[in-house]
Design a protein around this motif. Structure first.
Motif, PDB file in Angstrom:
ATOM      1  N   PRO A 146       5.650   7.807   5.129  1.00  0.00           N
ATOM      2  CA  PRO A 146       5.633   6.352   5.352  1.00  0.00           C
ATOM      3  C   PRO A 146       4.242   5.795   5.049  1.00  0.00           C
ATOM      4  O   PRO A 146       3.241   6.503   5.179  1.00  0.00           O
ATOM      5  CB  PRO A 146       5.978   6.211   6.832  1.00  0.00           C
ATOM      6  CG  PRO A 146       5.539   7.508   7.445  1.00  0.00           C
ATOM      7  CD  PRO A 146       5.772   8.557   6.399  1.00  0.00           C
ATOM      8  N   ILE A 147       4.182   4.526   4.660  1.00  0.00           N
ATOM      9  CA  ILE A 147       2.896   3.936   4.292  1.00  0.00           C
ATOM     10  C   ILE A 147       2.377   2.960   5.338  1.00  0.00           C
ATOM     11  O   ILE A 147       1.243   2.489   5.233  1.00  0.00           O
ATOM     12  CB  ILE A 147       2.984   3.240   2.926  1.00  0.00           C
ATOM     13  CG1 ILE A 147       4.046   2.139   2.947  1.00  0.00           C
ATOM     14  CG2 ILE A 147       3.277   4.240   1.829  1.00  0.00           C
ATOM     15  CD1 ILE A 147       3.988   1.231   1.747  1.00  0.00           C
ATOM     16  N   PHE A 148       3.191   2.673   6.371  1.00  0.00           N
ATOM     17  CA  PHE A 148       2.776   1.762   7.431  1.00  0.00           C
ATOM     18  C   PHE A 148       3.548   2.134   8.680  1.00  0.00           C
ATOM     19  O   PHE A 148       4.778   2.074   8.688  1.00  0.00           O
ATOM     20  CB  PHE A 148       3.060   0.319   7.011  1.00  0.00           C
ATOM     21  CG  PHE A 148       2.248  -0.721   7.728  1.00  0.00           C
ATOM     22  CD1 PHE A 148       0.863  -0.685   7.732  1.00  0.00           C
ATOM     23  CD2 PHE A 148       2.879  -1.776   8.379  1.00  0.00           C
ATOM     24  CE1 PHE A 148       0.109  -1.671   8.374  1.00  0.00           C
ATOM     25  CE2 PHE A 148       2.139  -2.764   9.015  1.00  0.00           C
ATOM     26  CZ  PHE A 148       0.756  -2.710   9.012  1.00  0.00           C
ATOM     27  N   THR A 149       2.822   2.527   9.734  1.00  0.00           N
ATOM     28  CA  THR A 149       3.480   3.096  10.909  1.00  0.00           C
ATOM     29  C   THR A 149       2.852   2.566  12.200  1.00  0.00           C
ATOM     30  O   THR A 149       1.814   1.894  12.183  1.00  0.00           O
ATOM     31  CB  THR A 149       3.365   4.632  10.912  1.00  0.00           C
ATOM     32  OG1 THR A 149       1.975   4.991  10.978  1.00  0.00           O
ATOM     33  CG2 THR A 149       3.980   5.253   9.657  1.00  0.00           C
ATOM     34  N   ASN A 197      -5.464   3.935  -8.544  1.00  0.00           N
ATOM     35  CA  ASN A 197      -4.249   4.249  -9.283  1.00  0.00           C
ATOM     36  C   ASN A 197      -3.235   3.103  -9.274  1.00  0.00           C
ATOM     37  O   ASN A 197      -2.110   3.264  -9.746  1.00  0.00           O
ATOM     38  CB  ASN A 197      -3.593   5.512  -8.703  1.00  0.00           C
ATOM     39  CG  ASN A 197      -4.487   6.729  -8.831  1.00  0.00           C
ATOM     40  OD1 ASN A 197      -5.062   6.974  -9.894  1.00  0.00           O
ATOM     41  ND2 ASN A 197      -4.621   7.484  -7.753  1.00  0.00           N
ATOM     42  N   GLY A 198      -3.647   1.967  -8.708  1.00  0.00           N
ATOM     43  CA  GLY A 198      -2.747   0.822  -8.665  1.00  0.00           C
ATOM     44  C   GLY A 198      -1.686   0.919  -7.594  1.00  0.00           C
ATOM     45  O   GLY A 198      -0.660   0.227  -7.660  1.00  0.00           O
ATOM     46  N   MET A 199      -1.923   1.749  -6.583  1.00  0.00           N
ATOM     47  CA  MET A 199      -0.977   1.886  -5.480  1.00  0.00           C
ATOM     48  C   MET A 199      -1.444   1.057  -4.285  1.00  0.00           C
ATOM     49  O   MET A 199      -2.636   0.930  -4.038  1.00  0.00           O
ATOM     50  CB  MET A 199      -0.865   3.355  -5.059  1.00  0.00           C
ATOM     51  CG  MET A 199      -0.354   4.281  -6.166  1.00  0.00           C
ATOM     52  SD  MET A 199       1.351   3.933  -6.664  1.00  0.00           S
ATOM     53  CE  MET A 199       2.253   4.560  -5.224  1.00  0.00           C
ATOM     54  N   PRO A 200      -0.495   0.499  -3.542  1.00  0.00           N
ATOM     55  CA  PRO A 200      -0.873  -0.339  -2.413  1.00  0.00           C
ATOM     56  C   PRO A 200      -1.398   0.491  -1.240  1.00  0.00           C
ATOM     57  O   PRO A 200      -0.900   1.580  -0.957  1.00  0.00           O
ATOM     58  CB  PRO A 200       0.431  -1.040  -2.037  1.00  0.00           C
ATOM     59  CG  PRO A 200       1.506  -0.089  -2.472  1.00  0.00           C
ATOM     60  CD  PRO A 200       0.971   0.566  -3.713  1.00  0.00           C
ATOM     61  N   VAL A 201      -2.398  -0.054  -0.563  1.00  0.00           N
ATOM     62  CA  VAL A 201      -2.937   0.549   0.649  1.00  0.00           C
ATOM     63  C   VAL A 201      -2.678  -0.432   1.790  1.00  0.00           C
ATOM     64  O   VAL A 201      -3.313  -1.476   1.864  1.00  0.00           O
ATOM     65  CB  VAL A 201      -4.438   0.836   0.512  1.00  0.00           C
ATOM     66  CG1 VAL A 201      -4.976   1.452   1.800  1.00  0.00           C
ATOM     67  CG2 VAL A 201      -4.694   1.751  -0.686  1.00  0.00           C
ATOM     68  N   PHE A 202      -1.715  -0.095   2.641  1.00  0.00           N
ATOM     69  CA  PHE A 202      -1.342  -1.011   3.724  1.00  0.00           C
ATOM     70  C   PHE A 202      -2.246  -0.861   4.943  1.00  0.00           C
ATOM     71  O   PHE A 202      -2.382  -1.792   5.723  1.00  0.00           O
ATOM     72  CB  PHE A 202       0.115  -0.755   4.153  1.00  0.00           C
ATOM     73  CG  PHE A 202       1.148  -1.277   3.198  1.00  0.00           C
ATOM     74  CD1 PHE A 202       0.864  -1.502   1.856  1.00  0.00           C
ATOM     75  CD2 PHE A 202       2.427  -1.559   3.638  1.00  0.00           C
ATOM     76  CE1 PHE A 202       1.822  -1.976   0.975  1.00  0.00           C
ATOM     77  CE2 PHE A 202       3.403  -2.044   2.768  1.00  0.00           C
ATOM     78  CZ  PHE A 202       3.092  -2.242   1.435  1.00  0.00           C
ATOM     79  N   GLY A 203      -2.849   0.314   5.083  1.00  0.00           N
ATOM     80  CA  GLY A 203      -3.747   0.535   6.212  1.00  0.00           C
ATOM     81  C   GLY A 203      -3.007   0.694   7.538  1.00  0.00           C
ATOM     82  O   GLY A 203      -1.905   1.251   7.599  1.00  0.00           O
ATOM     83  N   VAL A 204      -3.600   0.171   8.601  1.00  0.00           N
ATOM     84  CA  VAL A 204      -3.091   0.323   9.957  1.00  0.00           C
ATOM     85  C   VAL A 204      -2.821  -1.049  10.556  1.00  0.00           C
ATOM     86  O   VAL A 204      -3.613  -1.972  10.339  1.00  0.00           O
ATOM     87  CB  VAL A 204      -4.129   1.089  10.836  1.00  0.00           C
ATOM     88  CG1 VAL A 204      -3.667   1.190  12.268  1.00  0.00           C
ATOM     89  CG2 VAL A 204      -4.395   2.467  10.241  1.00  0.00           C
TER      90      VAL A 204
END
Length: 318
Positions: free
Chosen positions: A245-248, A305-312
């Motif tokens: 998952p990218i956002f938890t 790499n052009g990928m999203p970083v949603f963080g915390v």
């Protein structure tokens, strides 16, 4: 605008939030705690939405297929007309699979102003299965208008999978839908086997679909699919799926079950994640009927790499 300049929560007691950036500003629509109506608010600037007056544009009827549990509306502008997609059902009872019985429906407004214009019911958006479905969105890509949603396949375990197909009209699909994702990884199967709430964002040479997974308590989280912008989106093998998952949930920041997101932009083009989350886990009864899934905003970064970083998920500020 830096994220810290937005209040958190951004708008209280509004789950499944959707913000549309349009020529005349920003439009906000979401599930209301009573699940009984559709309301829109508009503001010239994004940070003015919390104080904008909600306008009720539709109320559920007393009986019929759209008379119960109005969920997760989205507002779209297609070919000069306004559309609202939403899930509804005829009963709050569960079926033999212990699931709700929602279907997707569409409303159309041909007037310039969706807050004062006349909304017309266009009926159910019928798909390949007559089964539980919800959380439809639409987007333009490769010269076509696409329909993206979550639905139960009677032959696949779990509540819902993510499907994509082209639209013939804004309320009727065209062609054969393709399944892009189903709940199969551990983090997609906590509490319930769920893939739902898809949302689309484009960046660079990729088209991304975020989606929500697992039960709507602190297990709720966001996953990610992506594809090359030039690849055929109707071929499942062209899609990639994040193994994690990218956002938890952030226990440190007391933000639980972040999910059911949409995307918007600031006026200067910064990409924004719009989502809901609770600030506690001690839910009495069914999480669905706990009203405190609040709308929140967060800036999105993009890696090399052009990928999203949603963080915390950020902690509450109010």
């Amino acid at each position: 605008m830096n994220q810290e300049q937005w209040p958190n929560p951004f708008i209280e007691q509004r789950a499944d939030p959707f913000i549309l950036q349009h020529d005349d500003g920003y439009y906000f629509i979401a599930s209301v705690p009573e699940y009984d109506r559709l309301e829109i608010r508009r503001a010239a600037k994004l940070n003015e939405l919390p104080n904008a007056e909600p306008v009720v544009v539709w109320r559920k009827p007393a009986h019929g297929p759209m008379s119960e549990l109005i969920w997760a509306p989205e507002l779209h502008h297609i070919d000069g007309k306004w559309y609202i997609y939403f899930a509804a059902t005829h009963t709050q009872e569960l079926d033999q699979l212990n699931m709700f019985q929602h279907r997707m429906f569409a409303l159309e407004c041909a007037d310039a102003d969706p807050l004062s214009g006349k909304w017309v019911e266009k009926g159910q958006v019928k798909t390949q299965f007559d089964s539980f479905c919800l959380d439809a969105t639409t987007f333009k890509h490769q010269g076509k208008q696409w329909y993206l949603w979550a639905q139960k396949d009677p032959n696949i375990a779990g509540n819902s999978n993510i499907y994509l197909t082209e639209l013939e009209t804004p309320w009727a699909i065209k062609g054969n839908p393709v399944m892009l994702s189903k709940p199969e990884l551990d983090w997609e199967c906590r509490g319930f086997l769920v893939n739902e709430g898809p949302a689309v964002i484009m960046h660079g040479d990729k088209l991304f679909i975020s989606y929500s997974a697992s039960a709507t308590d602190e297990n709720y989280c966001i996953g990610l699919l992506w594809i090359d912008v030039n690849a055929d989106p109707t071929k499942a093998e062209n899609w990639h799926k994040s193994p994690r998952p990218i956002f938890t949930t952030s226990y440190e920041n007391k933000q639980f079950g972040p999910g059911h997101n949409s995307f918007t932009k600031t006026q200067d083009g910064q990409d924004i994640l719009v989502y809901h989350a609770r600030n506690y886990t001690e839910i009495e009864g069914d999480p669905l009927y706990d009203p405190n899934r609040h709308t929140r905003l967060k800036t999105i970064e993009w890696d090399v790499n052009g990928m999203p970083v949603f963080g915390v998920p950020a902690k509450d500020t109010i």
